[in-house]
Scaffold this active site. Structure first.
Site, PDB file in Angstrom:
ATOM      1  N   ARG A 189       0.810  -1.241   0.000  1.00  0.00           N
ATOM      2  CA  ARG A 189       0.000   0.000   0.000  1.00  0.00           C
ATOM      3  C   ARG A 189       0.838   1.283   0.000  1.00  0.00           C
ATOM      4  NH1 ARG A 189      -2.344  -3.552  -1.178  1.00  0.00           N
ATOM      5  NH2 ARG A 189      -4.258  -4.447  -0.354  1.00  0.00           N
ATOM      6  N   SER A 240     -11.307   0.000   2.864  1.00  0.00           N
ATOM      7  CA  SER A 240     -10.728  -0.398   4.159  1.00  0.00           C
ATOM      8  C   SER A 240     -10.046   0.805   4.779  1.00  0.00           C
ATOM      9  CB  SER A 240      -9.679  -1.494   3.971  1.00  0.00           C
ATOM     10  OG  SER A 240     -10.287  -2.649   3.487  1.00  0.00           O
ATOM     11  N   GLU A 311      -5.155   3.492   6.071  1.00  0.00           N
ATOM     12  CA  GLU A 311      -4.829   3.259   4.658  1.00  0.00           C
ATOM     13  C   GLU A 311      -5.373   4.422   3.821  1.00  0.00           C
ATOM     14  OE1 GLU A 311      -5.427  -0.807   3.197  1.00  0.00           O
ATOM     15  OE2 GLU A 311      -6.562   0.025   1.534  1.00  0.00           O
TER      16      GLU A 311
HETATM   17  C1  LIG Z   1     -15.780   0.330  -1.824  1.00  0.00           C
HETATM   18  C2  LIG Z   1     -14.283   0.478  -1.910  1.00  0.00           C
HETATM   19  C3  LIG Z   1     -13.480  -0.626  -2.047  1.00  0.00           C
HETATM   20  C4  LIG Z   1     -12.090  -0.496  -2.119  1.00  0.00           C
HETATM   21  N1  LIG Z   1     -11.334  -1.617  -2.265  1.00  0.00           N
HETATM   22  C5  LIG Z   1     -10.004  -1.506  -2.318  1.00  0.00           C
HETATM   23  C6  LIG Z   1      -9.185  -2.681  -2.461  1.00  0.00           C
HETATM   24  O1  LIG Z   1      -9.670  -3.797  -2.587  1.00  0.00           O
HETATM   25  N2  LIG Z   1      -7.840  -2.515  -2.473  1.00  0.00           N
HETATM   26  C7  LIG Z   1      -7.263  -1.286  -2.359  1.00  0.00           C
HETATM   27  O2  LIG Z   1      -6.025  -1.204  -2.377  1.00  0.00           O
HETATM   28  N3  LIG Z   1      -7.994  -0.162  -2.245  1.00  0.00           N
HETATM   29  C8  LIG Z   1      -9.343  -0.231  -2.221  1.00  0.00           C
HETATM   30  N4  LIG Z   1     -10.104   0.892  -2.103  1.00  0.00           N
HETATM   31  C9  LIG Z   1      -9.448   2.196  -2.002  1.00  0.00           C
HETATM   32  C10 LIG Z   1      -9.317   2.934  -3.366  1.00  0.00           C
HETATM   33  O3  LIG Z   1     -10.329   2.515  -4.235  1.00  0.00           O
HETATM   34  C11 LIG Z   1      -7.980   2.691  -4.044  1.00  0.00           C
HETATM   35  O4  LIG Z   1      -6.946   3.140  -3.218  1.00  0.00           O
HETATM   36  C12 LIG Z   1      -7.875   3.418  -5.388  1.00  0.00           C
HETATM   37  O5  LIG Z   1      -6.729   2.930  -6.040  1.00  0.00           O
HETATM   38  C13 LIG Z   1      -7.797   4.942  -5.258  1.00  0.00           C
HETATM   39  O6  LIG Z   1      -7.892   5.521  -6.557  1.00  0.00           O
HETATM   40  P1  LIG Z   1      -8.529   6.971  -6.764  1.00  0.00           P
HETATM   41  O7  LIG Z   1      -8.380   7.356  -8.171  1.00  0.00           O
HETATM   42  O8  LIG Z   1      -9.906   7.007  -6.240  1.00  0.00           O
HETATM   43  O9  LIG Z   1      -7.570   7.856  -5.860  1.00  0.00           O
HETATM   44  P2  LIG Z   1      -8.001   9.142  -5.026  1.00  0.00           P
HETATM   45  O10 LIG Z   1      -8.835   8.724  -3.888  1.00  0.00           O
HETATM   46  O11 LIG Z   1      -8.523  10.177  -5.932  1.00  0.00           O
HETATM   47  O12 LIG Z   1      -6.585   9.614  -4.495  1.00  0.00           O
HETATM   48  C14 LIG Z   1      -5.875   8.832  -3.539  1.00  0.00           C
HETATM   49  C15 LIG Z   1      -4.465   9.420  -3.430  1.00  0.00           C
HETATM   50  O13 LIG Z   1      -3.790   9.216  -4.674  1.00  0.00           O
HETATM   51  C16 LIG Z   1      -3.260  10.448  -5.135  1.00  0.00           C
HETATM   52  N5  LIG Z   1      -3.322  10.418  -6.595  1.00  0.00           N
HETATM   53  C17 LIG Z   1      -4.378  10.080  -7.383  1.00  0.00           C
HETATM   54  N6  LIG Z   1      -4.034  10.164  -8.678  1.00  0.00           N
HETATM   55  C18 LIG Z   1      -2.740  10.580  -8.718  1.00  0.00           C
HETATM   56  C19 LIG Z   1      -1.818  10.892  -9.774  1.00  0.00           C
HETATM   57  N7  LIG Z   1      -2.160  10.771 -11.058  1.00  0.00           N
HETATM   58  N8  LIG Z   1      -0.558  11.280  -9.443  1.00  0.00           N
HETATM   59  C20 LIG Z   1      -0.191  11.403  -8.128  1.00  0.00           C
HETATM   60  N9  LIG Z   1      -1.033  11.150  -7.096  1.00  0.00           N
HETATM   61  C21 LIG Z   1      -2.282  10.742  -7.394  1.00  0.00           C
HETATM   62  C22 LIG Z   1      -4.173  11.512  -4.544  1.00  0.00           C
HETATM   63  O14 LIG Z   1      -3.518  12.777  -4.466  1.00  0.00           O
HETATM   64  C23 LIG Z   1      -4.468  10.939  -3.182  1.00  0.00           C
HETATM   65  O15 LIG Z   1      -3.438  11.250  -2.281  1.00  0.00           O
HETATM   66  C24 LIG Z   1     -11.494   0.789  -2.041  1.00  0.00           C
HETATM   67  C25 LIG Z   1     -12.314   1.916  -1.913  1.00  0.00           C
HETATM   68  C26 LIG Z   1     -13.699   1.765  -1.873  1.00  0.00           C
HETATM   69  C27 LIG Z   1     -14.547   2.994  -1.764  1.00  0.00           C
END
Ligand SMILES: Cc1cc2nc3c(=O)[nH]c(=O)nc-3n(C[C@H](O)[C@H](O)[C@H](O)COP(=O)(O)OP(=O)(O)OC[C@H]3O[C@@H](n4cnc5c(N)ncnc54)[C@H](O)[C@@H]3O)c2cc1C
Length: 316
Positions: A189, A240, A311
């Site tokens: 992570r 999570s 996380e």
């Molecule tokens: C229902 C649910 C289930 C989930 N299941 C999982 C799972 O099974 N496994 C898991 O690991 N996670 C899980 N997650 C968490 C999340 O979905 C992941 O971490 C996902 O990869 C985040 O992507 P995002 O585009 O939404 O990032 P965001 O939430 O938009 O951003 C998260 C972080 O990434 C940074 N970021 C985003 N894009 C960039 C970029 N291009 N360059 C630099 N920094 C960037 C942002 O600044 C921020 O700090 C879950 C979330 C939900 C709501």
């Protein structure tokens, strides 16, 4: 459900406070601009205060030039992908938020797939499947964008984003350059990008493998089924809340053993379906979620002598 109270009725920033020359420069780059924008409509948790300026670039060049402009003017900014891992506090934020949501191109050639950062991860998996490419089966259903998955080395069901990454295009505010999987310092992570906040993920080349389309589809659907059977997908959340502190310590099970499953503070609740999730039952404030997090941490520390680390990304 009514989430409206989270966005506050009054607008915190005076429209005259926004630098007009910056706005004109961003319009020239083809961006859409939103002043006093509620973060609650951009994060999956559906809570949080407003930001002074929310920028949605409509092209990759526009995105890079936006970041260049903000850097040149020393304006603090944050990148948002799909907002599925962010817990923003309730107060308003003077920083600018730049969205990758329209930087969404996928190209396929000779077994390699190139995806820009804003591509929804689910869409990326579907494109792989449509092209008979295997490797993303256990990832299917991961919410968020490709950039967000790389940033936190998202993982599920024994799979991690880093497994399929060959190299990543990165922007440092001046130029785009390519780093290898090794240089991205992936671990559980985390990645280089969590430490080096001045680096933005532009896109990545993935290695996938020829496979049978129908078999890939079946495995993907199996993964999705596991998700909706085990996770409270019908409620807003950020997934999570805590990292697993060690491989043999299951946070959800520990929270459940403490009798906290279903426990609520305000509109935030420890999910009845999966105790590792905190959900927004409709009117949660970020402060409710923070209180629940603190309570869980202290009870887990008392009982198990384990310090939980979040996380999710907390945006103050
Ligand atoms: C229902 C649910 C289930 C989930 N299941 C999982 C799972 O099974 N496994 C898991 O690991 N996670 C899980 N997650 C968490 C999340 O979905 C992941 O971490 C996902 O990869 C985040 O992507 P995002 O585009 O939404 O990032 P965001 O939430 O938009 O951003 C998260 C972080 O990434 C940074 N970021 C985003 N894009 C960039 C970029 N291009 N360059 C630099 N920094 C960037 C942002 O600044 C921020 O700090 C879950 C979330 C939900 C709501």
């Amino acid at each position: 459900m009514d989430y409206t109270h989270n966005t506050h009725n009054s607008v915190p920033y005076d429209y005259e406070d926004i630098d007009r020359s910056l706005m004109e420069a961003l319009w020239d780059e083809g961006c859409d601009l939103f002043i006093n924008e509620p973060l609650s409509v951009h994060v999956n948790f559906r809570l949080g205060g407003r930001v002074k300026l929310f920028v949605i670039p409509n092209s990759l060049d526009g995105f890079l030039n936006t970041l260049r402009l903000l850097r040149e003017r020393n304006i603090e900014y944050r990148i948002i992908g799909r907002g599925t891992n962010i817990l923003p506090s309730d107060d308003h934020k003077s920083y600018t938020v730049v969205s990758t949501e329209r930087i969404d191109k996928v190209e396929y050639s000779n077994g390699y797939v190139y995806s820009t950062a804003g591509v929804p991860f689910k869409k990326f998996c579907l494109i792989a499947m449509e092209n008979g490419l295997s490797g993303m089966e256990r990832a299917y259903g991961l919410p968020g964008s490709v950039g967000g998955a790389i940033y936190m080395n998202a993982g599920c069901y024994g799979w991690e984003t880093s497994e399929n990454i060959i190299e990543i295009d990165v922007f440092d505010g001046r130029k785009v350059f390519t780093i290898s999987n090794f240089e991205a310092q992936f671990a559980y992570r985390t990645s280089l990008f969590k430490k080096e906040r001045n680096l933005t993920i532009v896109g990545a080349r993935f290695r996938l493998f020829q496979g049978d389309k129908e078999q890939i589809r079946t495995l993907m659907l199996d993964t999705m089924k596991k998700r909706y059977e085990k996770q409270p997908l019908e409620y807003p959340s950020a997934g999570s809340v805590f990292k697993r502190p060690r491989p043999d310590f299951y946070v959800g099970t520990a929270i459940e053993s403490l009798g906290l499953k279903g426990y609520s503070i305000g509109g935030a609740q420890v999910s009845e379906r999966h105790a590792g999730f905190i959900i927004n039952k409709g009117n949660a404030k970020a402060s409710d979620v923070f209180e629940l997090i603190d309570l869980i941490k202290s009870k887990v520390r008392q009982t198990y002598q384990v310090d939980l680390e979040t996380e999710i990304e907390i945006w103050k």
